[in-house]
Structure formats: structure tokens, C-alpha cells
Design an enzyme around this catalytic site. Structure first.
Site, PDB file in Angstrom:
ATOM      1  N   ARG A 236      43.983  34.445  44.261  1.00 34.21           N
ATOM      2  CA  ARG A 236      43.319  33.366  44.717  1.00 34.21           C
ATOM      3  C   ARG A 236      43.129  32.284  43.803  1.00 34.21           C
ATOM      4  NH1 ARG A 236      37.411  31.974  45.122  1.00 34.21           N
ATOM      5  NH2 ARG A 236      37.264  33.508  43.718  1.00 34.21           N
TER       6      ARG A 236
ATOM      7  N   GLU B 229      38.469  23.791  37.728  1.00 30.41           N
ATOM      8  CA  GLU B 229      38.505  25.257  37.057  1.00 30.41           C
ATOM      9  C   GLU B 229      39.955  25.598  36.956  1.00 30.41           C
ATOM     10  OE1 GLU B 229      36.506  27.412  40.374  1.00 30.41           O
ATOM     11  OE2 GLU B 229      34.556  26.500  39.683  1.00 30.41           O
TER      12      GLU B 229
ATOM     13  N   HIS C 261      36.233  40.960  41.469  1.00 32.77           N
ATOM     14  CA  HIS C 261      35.472  39.973  41.854  1.00 32.77           C
ATOM     15  C   HIS C 261      36.046  39.536  43.239  1.00 32.77           C
ATOM     16  CE1 HIS C 261      33.710  36.057  41.718  1.00 32.77           C
ATOM     17  NE2 HIS C 261      34.821  35.357  41.887  1.00 32.77           N
TER      18      HIS C 261
ATOM     19  N   HIS D 111      37.315  38.906  37.800  1.00 35.63           N
ATOM     20  CA  HIS D 111      36.953  37.579  37.105  1.00 35.63           C
ATOM     21  C   HIS D 111      36.855  38.030  35.579  1.00 35.63           C
ATOM     22  CE1 HIS D 111      34.779  34.144  36.234  1.00 35.63           C
ATOM     23  NE2 HIS D 111      34.687  33.536  37.443  1.00 35.63           N
TER      24      HIS D 111
ATOM     25  N   ARG E 211      43.125  32.960  36.983  1.00 31.25           N
ATOM     26  CA  ARG E 211      42.322  34.186  36.585  1.00 31.25           C
ATOM     27  C   ARG E 211      43.074  35.287  36.181  1.00 31.25           C
ATOM     28  NH1 ARG E 211      37.694  33.399  41.329  1.00 31.25           N
ATOM     29  NH2 ARG E 211      36.708  31.393  40.543  1.00 31.25           N
TER      30      ARG E 211
END
Length: 521
Positions: free
Chosen positions: A384, A116, A349, A241, A288
Site C-alpha cells: 500500500r 510521505e 500495520h 510499519h 514502507r
């Protein structure tokens, strides 16, 4: 009045793993888990991507995972917390596998590792695109084996019990003795005393209009902690997100996992143009915060309500093997991912900050722990890294459980030494019209989305601060004169969350990670 050794508030991976660890080590401990909805309705359930863990030591290493986490956190991670989580990850993963969690394997019988945004190696173990659901299923099955664990659904925590509820000052340091809890089955507030209390209440997504979080994510643990005077920090770092399925309606949006971009999906404007190359050399695999801001900027430049995610070029068979639920959800909304572009938009998110805890999950309040998204361990810093959250909950759930067992073995502390007042509805209270509570909630969410969103400014934050003070005053008045109910309790907690986000955003003086103030450039 109910008395237990351990009170767990929340039934996601943080609360369940913590309770299991204590039950295994102390079969005599009376453990109560309370949740305001059904026991499986948690943020954990909706986690799609997976769990980041180093398992292929030929290609990957702890050092690489640590570096990726620190890079995503933009210089604000606590190194010790990062090292603890990354290095203890394999053992925690093996435990949940032994509890029955089924991670996907390839044809050679080796775990199928995904990748990811922000990760330099493939290290995400997963169960198709419903990893959180699979973990929740297995852990709820596991706790059935322990009769000393009780789960009470539809129980809403009103406030933590501290010495402030006593008529005398018993300590210089604040101590938690349990909580006042509204039983939604009887509409009665009950006193639940406990030697140790854990906050595992998940996220704060519904402080914004659009979020990937379930409807229960109203920042309840943060609200409880703020009112009990626990220290809370990092609230300015809200991760949006980049790719939630676009809807004309506010509320929970369906998440199109970051793993889809890791699989090779591309982002395009409504005109069909690729754009991520303008923002980061990693393009769709950037972290992100970068992808979310890029999408936000493209939408502002074009005036469009969404951009597209393009999966048309991807190998269909393998895609369906990894993301069957995402494909079916888009199909049900009228979009075939292999023939059409799918509209996506950033949505609230994940909370990177939260209730401050040490490496054992202890808060600034005695006998009160916090684990999971409601806590601030220092792992995430300003942003994160994808798929580190479920891992964090497991590692700190384990560490908090070990410390709790030690506390339970300490006979010096006893809740029986104090007399706490039963819940008292002060004065004559009425049932407030829900339309007023709903109106204020929508006002709060609109204000946060428009003024304290992906891109902020000094002026917007000042307006937001003035507005939250007005809303907070109204909500306090309504709460005082209204019969306690889930809607007023959630609104009360959302106000606490919004207050902290705005206050700490104003105090943030440089752009880091998920925090971006356009006046700083």
C-alpha cells in the site's frame, strides 16, 4: 430476531461513509451498524498521516498519483481500481469536508499538503497527526442527523447467515442474509436478517505480537468471509510499519507516522549511524516495505532490539504544529524528540489483500459487500502507498452504497421468503478457562511473528503451516464445547487469518512488495 434493510459490520470510515450515503439517498431504508467495542474504537481512529488526494494540479496530477500507487504495489495493482480511487478522490474529500472534517491549512488558507514515503509530490491532506480521529469524529456527528441509522455498540458478529443455515439448497450461488450476533450486554446471540450486509471490520494486526492496530483488529471480517466461503486473496501481503515506538511489552505499539520521515527525520542504528542510503536512493522516503526490511536487517546484523529515529535537527515550531500528539506521547515515555533519539521498531500495520471485491465493493457472495482494510480491491497490490487507505474506504464506500441502493429498490429479492433457524448452542457447553484461550492466542501470535514476519523462508512457512493446523484443531474443539464469548470468537478469527496468510505465503513464488522470502534470492 431483528430485521433491517442494511446491516453494517464495523463503524470506521468505511462503514460510516457507506451508511451515510445510503441514508441520504434512501431515507426509508432501515440501517443498522454494529461494532464490538465503542463506536469510535476503530482502525480509522488511529490513522495519523492523512489522506492522499491530488489538489494542486499545477505541481501534481492524477497520473503522478497513479504512477506512485502502481510503483508501490510492485506490479500487482489492478489499474482500473487505482484509476477509480485516484480520480474520484477530490469529490470524496469535498464530501467529508462538508460533513465537518477539518483539514489543516497554511497561512494563505490553502490546504497544508504533506508528503510521505513513496509519493513524488506533496499531496497528503491531514488534521495535525490525528487525521483518522478527526474523520471519525465528524462522521459520527453526521450520522446523528439520520434517524434511519441505528448504531449498536458491544455487538460481536459470530457468523454470517447464508443458505447453508437452511435445510434446503435455495441457490447455486451463496447468498448472505445477515448475521448471528452476540449482544455483549445480554450475552445472547441474536439473529439479524438483512437484505444487504457490509463487512467493514478493519485489519488483522493482532495476528502478530506487535502491531500499530488497536486491540479490536483481530481480522473478524476475514474470518467471517472465510467460513462463509467467500474468496479471499493477497493475504501474504502484510505491510509492516517501519517506525512504531519500541516497547518491551507485546500488543499495540504507538505509531510514529511516516509523515515524520516525510518531514525530514532520519533513521540511525543504536551506534548512531545512518543506514537507509545502503538500501534505497530515496533513503527515508522509500516505500514502507523497503524501510521496514532495512530496519529488520540492521537489527539482525547488530542483534539490537530497535533502531532510532532522529528528529533533533528539525524545526521545532513547525514540527509541533504538525505532530503535537506524537511529540507528547514520546515525551510521556521519557524521550524529548528534539534532544534525544527515539527507539523504533517495525510492527504489523496494514493488510494489503483481503476479501475479494469488484469495483462496486461486491464480494463473491450475493448481497455481501466488503469495504476498507478487510477488502481486496486491487488498489494496493503487493504494498500500500501511504495514505491511500482512508481514501480507498471513502471511494469504495460510496460505490458500494450506490449499488446497495439499487439492490434495495429491487423488489424481487426478499428475506421474508425464508425461515432461518435461531441460534442454537448445540449440546452442553461450559465456560472455558480464559487462560487456555489466552495461551493459544499468544502461541499463535508468537508463531506468526517469528515464522511469518517481515522476512520469511520455505522452512519457516512449512513449520508454521504444521503449527497452524494443530492450533486450528484445538480452537475448533474449544469453540464447540465452550459458551460463545468475545475471546474465543476473536481467537477463532485470528486462526482463520493466520491460516490464509500462511497458505497464500507458501503459494507465493516470487518476492513482491511487502512479501519477502529469503530463499528466492
Amino acid at each position: 430476531m431483528a430485521i433491517q434493510d442494511v446491516l453494517v459490520i464495523g463503524s470506521g470510515i468505511a462503514g460510516l461513509s457507506y451508511a451515510l450515503k445510503i441514508a441520504i439517498r434512501n431515507p426509508d431504508a432501515k440501517i443498522t451498524i454494529v461494532t464490538k467495542a465503542n463506536k469510535d474504537e476503530t482502525n480509522t481512529k488511529y490513522a495519523q498521516g492523512g489522506v492522499a488526494v491530488v489538489s494542486d494540479f499545477e505541481k501534481d496530477s492524477f497520473e503522478k498519483h497513479i504512477e506512485d500507487t502502481l510503483r508501490a504495489g510492485d506490479g500487482l495493482c489492478k489499474l482500473e481500481a487505482v484509476e477509480v480511487v485516484v480520480k474520484e478522490a477530490p469529490e470524496r474529500i469535498n464530501e467529508i469536508i462538508n460533513w465537518g472534517v477539518r483539514f489543516d491549512k497554511n497561512n494563505e488558507g490553502i490546504y497544508d499538503l504533506g508528503r510521505e514515503g513513496g509519493h513524488t509530490e506533496n499531496r497528503i491532506v491531514h488534521h495535525k497527526d490525528v487525521t483518522g480521529w478527526e474523520i471519525e469524529r465528524a462522521m459520527l456527528e453526521a450520522i446523528k442527523e439520520y434517524p434511519n441509522i441505528q448504531v449498536f455498540t458491544h455487538h460481536f458478529v459470530v457468523d454470517l447467515i447464508t443458505e447453508h443455515h437452511l435445510n434446503r439448497d435455495i441457490a447455486q450461488k451463496t447468498t448472505c442474509f445477515g448475521a448471528y450476533i452476540l449482544d455483549l450486554n445480554t450475552d445472547k446471540v441474536e439473529q439479524h436478517l438483512a437484505k444487504v450486509t457490509l463487512l467493514a471490520t478493519g485489519g488483522v494486526g493482532h495476528v502478530y505480537k506487535n502491531t500499530t492496530n488497536p486491540i479490536i483488529a483481530t481480522g473478524d471480517g476475514i474470518g467471517l468471509a472465510r467460513r462463509a466461503k467467500a474468496t479471499v486473496s493477497g493475504m501474504q501481503f502484510i505491510q509492516f510499519h517501519p517506525t512504531a515506538f519500541y516497547s518491551e511489552f507485546d500488543g499495540q505499539l504507538f505509531l510514529i507516522s511516516e509523515a515524520v520521515r516525510g518531514f525530514g527525520a532520519k533513521l540511525r542504528t543504536k551506534d548512531g549511524e545512518l543506514f537507509m542510503h545502503k538500501y534505497d536512493e530515496r533513503e527515508e522516503l522509500a516505500s514502507r516495505d523497503i524501510v521496514a526490511r532495512a530496519i529488520d536487517n540492521e537489527m539482525k546484523l547488530s542483534g539490537d532490539d530497535y533502531v532510532y529515529i532522529d528528529c533533533r535537527h528539525l524545526e521545532k515550531e513547525k514540527f509541533l504544529e504538525h505532530f503535537p500528539n506524537i511529540y507528547e506521547k514520546c515525551k510521556s515515555e521519557g524521550y524529548d524528540m528534539f534532544t534525544e533519539l527515539v527507539p523504533v521498531v517495525p510492527a504489523s500495520h496494514y493488510l494489503c489483500g483481503g476479501i475479494d471485491v469488484d469495483l462496486e465493493g461486491k464480494t463473491s457472495i450475493e448481497n455481501l459487500f466488503a469495504v476498507g482494510e478487510c477488502s481486496n480491491t486491487g488498489l494496493h497490490g503487493a504494498n500500500r502507498l501511504a495514505s491511500n487507505s482512508l481514501l480507498e474506504a471513502m471511494v469504495f464506500g460510496h460505490r458500494a452504497a450506490l449499488k446497495t441502493v439499487d439492490l434495495l429498490n429491487d423488489n424481487e429479492f426478499s428475506i421474508y421468503n425464508f425461515e432461518f433457524p435461531e441460534w442454537n448452542e448445540e449440546g452442553m457447553k461450559v465456560q472455558e478457562e480464559l487462560v487456555l484461550i489466552s495461551y493459544l492466542r499468544k502461541q499463535l501470535q508468537a508463531m506468526m511473528s517469528e515464522l511469518v514476519g517481515i522476512v520469511r523462508s520455505d522452512n519457516r512457512l512449512q513449520i508454521a503451516q504444521n503449527r497452524i493446523n494443530e492450533i486450528e484443531k484445538m480452537v475448533k474443539e474449544i469453540y464447540y464445547f465452550t459458551i460463545v464469548s468475545p475471546k474465543i470468537l476473536e481467537l477463532r478469527n485470528l486462526v482463520d487469518v493466520a491460516h490464509l496468510i500462511i497458505e497464500q505465503s507458501i503459494n507465493q513464488k516470487e518476492n513482491r512488495g511487502t512479501f519477502y522470502n529469503k530463499d528466492f534470492n
